[in-house]
Design an enzyme around this catalytic site. Structure first.
Site, short mmCIF file in Angstrom:
data_model
loop_
_atom_site.label_atom_id
_atom_site.label_comp_id
_atom_site.label_asym_id
_atom_site.label_seq_id
_atom_site.Cartn_x
_atom_site.Cartn_y
_atom_site.Cartn_z
N TYR A 288 0.85 -1.20 0.00
CA TYR A 288 0.00 0.00 0.00
C TYR A 288 0.88 1.24 0.00
O TYR A 288 1.77 1.38 0.85
CB TYR A 288 -0.93 0.03 1.23
CG TYR A 288 -1.83 1.24 1.21
CD1 TYR A 288 -2.88 1.34 0.29
CD2 TYR A 288 -1.60 2.33 2.06
CE1 TYR A 288 -3.69 2.47 0.24
CE2 TYR A 288 -2.42 3.46 2.02
CZ TYR A 288 -3.46 3.52 1.11
OH TYR A 288 -4.26 4.63 1.03
N ASP B 97 9.36 2.56 0.61
CA ASP B 97 8.25 3.32 1.16
C ASP B 97 8.30 3.12 2.68
O ASP B 97 7.89 2.07 3.20
CB ASP B 97 6.92 2.84 0.57
CG ASP B 97 5.75 3.67 1.09
OD1 ASP B 97 5.97 4.48 2.03
OD2 ASP B 97 4.63 3.51 0.59
N LYS C 141 3.58 9.88 8.47
CA LYS C 141 3.25 9.44 9.84
C LYS C 141 4.16 9.94 10.96
O LYS C 141 4.10 11.10 11.33
CB LYS C 141 3.16 7.92 9.84
CG LYS C 141 2.13 7.42 8.77
CD LYS C 141 1.60 6.09 9.05
CE LYS C 141 0.86 5.46 7.89
NZ LYS C 141 -0.52 5.85 7.77
N1 PMP Z 1 2.64 4.33 2.18
C1 PMP Z 1 2.43 3.50 3.21
C2 PMP Z 1 3.37 2.37 3.45
C3 PMP Z 1 1.33 3.69 4.06
O1 PMP Z 1 1.11 2.85 5.08
C4 PMP Z 1 0.49 4.80 3.83
C5 PMP Z 1 -0.70 5.10 4.73
N2 PMP Z 1 -1.13 4.16 5.56
C6 PMP Z 1 0.75 5.64 2.74
C7 PMP Z 1 1.83 5.38 1.95
C8 PMP Z 1 -0.13 6.81 2.46
O2 PMP Z 1 0.05 7.76 3.43
P1 PMP Z 1 -1.06 8.90 3.70
O3 PMP Z 1 -2.22 8.21 4.34
O4 PMP Z 1 -0.38 9.87 4.60
O5 PMP Z 1 -1.40 9.47 2.38
#
Ligand code: PMP
Length: 460
Positions: free
Chosen positions: A160, A264, A292
């Site tokens: 994700y 990521d 985060k």
């Molecule tokens: N990459 C990863 C690994 C994530 O877990 C998330 C969100 N859970 C995102 C990208 C997207 O981040 P955001 O919700 O701040 O757009």
């Protein structure tokens, strides 16, 4: 084993008990629905039988509007690593507020935050602040395309990376309907949601996570591949850690074909170690994305990496050949204050990661021993302070390994967590520096009690 009808009846009884326990939450959500589609600000806040409505949070606790107190192992999807409402972070925010909340300009507090960020992350010579993890992965892949002048991006099944059309593919489907996703060695790209632009997602090839065939596919598409993006621990995919050799091999094969390797680290960054997943695994990517934890509870995203690969973001020296990055709120002073106050604490407290990771290891060890001893098909997974328990016997190396999960037990567990005052998301849980050893004991007990309860009713 309980019949399907009996299982459905039991799960419904749990839902009734949740409604009884949180009538104000239910009422608030229903009111929200009249003015907000779905009544939630993000689809990931929806939960069975209705979303939790928060009133306040402090340390390792969260209270709903009904006054119920929960052990918080969701922590805003990992964000609050120091615990909720950390006093030092709050003080830092209060101090900058009177100077204005945003200018959409450079300001005199960005440098110290960016410098500390880069000092902590081994693969970061420089970084660009944005506002979310989604933006970070969008810009990182754009940068990779512009840098390599190639069009394809490789991502992994179950990975994700946010909501944009390039990467929101093959996330849930491989677990739910593997037959629609092609052979494990060579998965097809499957958009998970309607409304995605075909020209976008068709430029994404999907690779098998933790599987040696990923390298073959990367070589096969080699000359067209701009980048491979991977989570060192798949978060939303089910808290599934990459194998070290797998990441080492990815490092090697991407170099071989001239594609950039992007980690990521939106979840793993500043969570698994001071230097995130790249330090934890000892594998350094070309680019990495953050969100985060790094914003200390304020909206943030960041694209970081080696100087050479960030060159096409040097807007002043190369005005026409540089990629488009914008964002009114990028690096706003509130986020910078909260992020800096968080990183400073993480950086100056060397024991923090050993303790966080030991708590996660204890969760996995005790629950896996318990499951094995009592013959529960269950597997506690994760890495460091990222935790989760699946209702399969394991091993769990990719989300295809979850297709045999006990659906009734999975649903029942989540309902029982909530009934027993554990706040945790649907595919990953997190621990914070504010959790005590007693909290971990309680967390493990809630799991064990729920497992016995489901067994008693013939569901597990
Ligand atoms: N990459 C990863 C690994 C994530 O877990 C998330 C969100 N859970 C995102 C990208 C997207 O981040 P955001 O919700 O701040 O757009």
């Amino acid at each position: 084993m309980a019949s399907e009808a009996n299982a459905a009846e039991l799960l419904e009884a749990y839902r009734v008990a949740i409604r009884r326990k949180s009538p104000k939450s239910l009422e608030t959500w229903q009111k929200n629905r009249t003015v907000m589609p779905g009544g939630v600000g993000s689809r990931f806040r929806m939960s069975d039988p209705f979303p939790m409505v928060a009133k306040e949070a402090s340390g390792a606790r969260l209270w709903d509007v009904d006054g119920n107190e929960y052990l918080d192992c969701m922590l805003a999807f990992s964000t609050m690593i120091l615990g909720n409402a950390d006093p030092i972070v709050q003080e830092a925010v209060e101090k900058v507020l009177p100077r204005g909340s945003t200018y959409a300009l450079c300001h005199d507090r960005e440098y110290e935050f960016a410098k500390l960020f880069c000092d902590m992350v081994p693969g970061a010579d420089q970084l660009a602040f944005v506002n979310s993890g989604t933006e970070a992965t969008l810009y990182a892949t754009r940068l990779a395309r512009a840098t390599t002048r190639r069009s394809l991006i490789g991502k992994f099944e179950g990975g994700y990376h946010g909501t944009h059309d390039f990467l929101a593919v093959s996330i849930q489907k491989p677990r739910i309907d593997p037959a629609a996703c092609g052979p494990i060695e060579d998965p097809v790209t499957v958009p998970d949601y309607p409304g995605m632009v075909e020209d976008a997602w068709k430029n994404t090839i999907v690779l098998p996570y933790n599987h040696p065939a990923a390298s073959d596919k990367i070589r096969r598409y080699g000359s067209q591949l701009a980048a491979v993006i991977v989570e060192p621990v798949q978060g939303g995919g089910g808290s599934i850690p990459a194998k070290r050799e797998f990441l080492q091999e990815l490092r090697k094969v991407t170099e071989e074909v001239g594609a950039l390797l992007i980690f990521d680290e939106v979840i793993t960054g500043f969570r698994l170690a001071r230097g995130g997943g790249q330090e934890f695994y000892g594998v350094i990517p070309d680019l990495c994305t953050f969100g985060k934890v790094s914003g200390g509870g304020m909206p943030i995203g960041a694209v970081a990496g080696k100087r050479d690969f960030l060159r096409l973001m040097e807007f002043d020296t190369n005005p026409t050949g540089t990629i488009l990055v914008g964002g009114t709120f990028n690096g706003n002073p509130i986020t910078v204050a909260a992020g800096f106050a968080t990183l400073k604490q993480l950086n100056s407290n060397p024991g923090i990661y050993a303790r966080l990771n030991a708590m996660g290891d204890r969760y996995r060890k005790e629950l896996n021993e318990f499951a094995q001893k009592n013959d529960f098909p269950a597997m506690a997974v994760g890495a460091g302070s990222i935790i989760w328990m699946h209702t399969v016997r394991g091993p769990v190396n990719s989300n295809r390994d979850l297709r045999g999960e006990n659906v009734n037990a999975s649903v029942g567990l989540k309902l029982l967590y909530r009934l027993n005052n554990l706040h945790i998301s649907s595919y990953h849980g997190f621990l914070s520096a504010a959790h005590s050893d007693g909290d971990i004991t309680r967390l493990i007990e809630i799991h064990k009690d729920a497992m016995w309860e489901l067994r008693k009713h013939g569901i597990w």
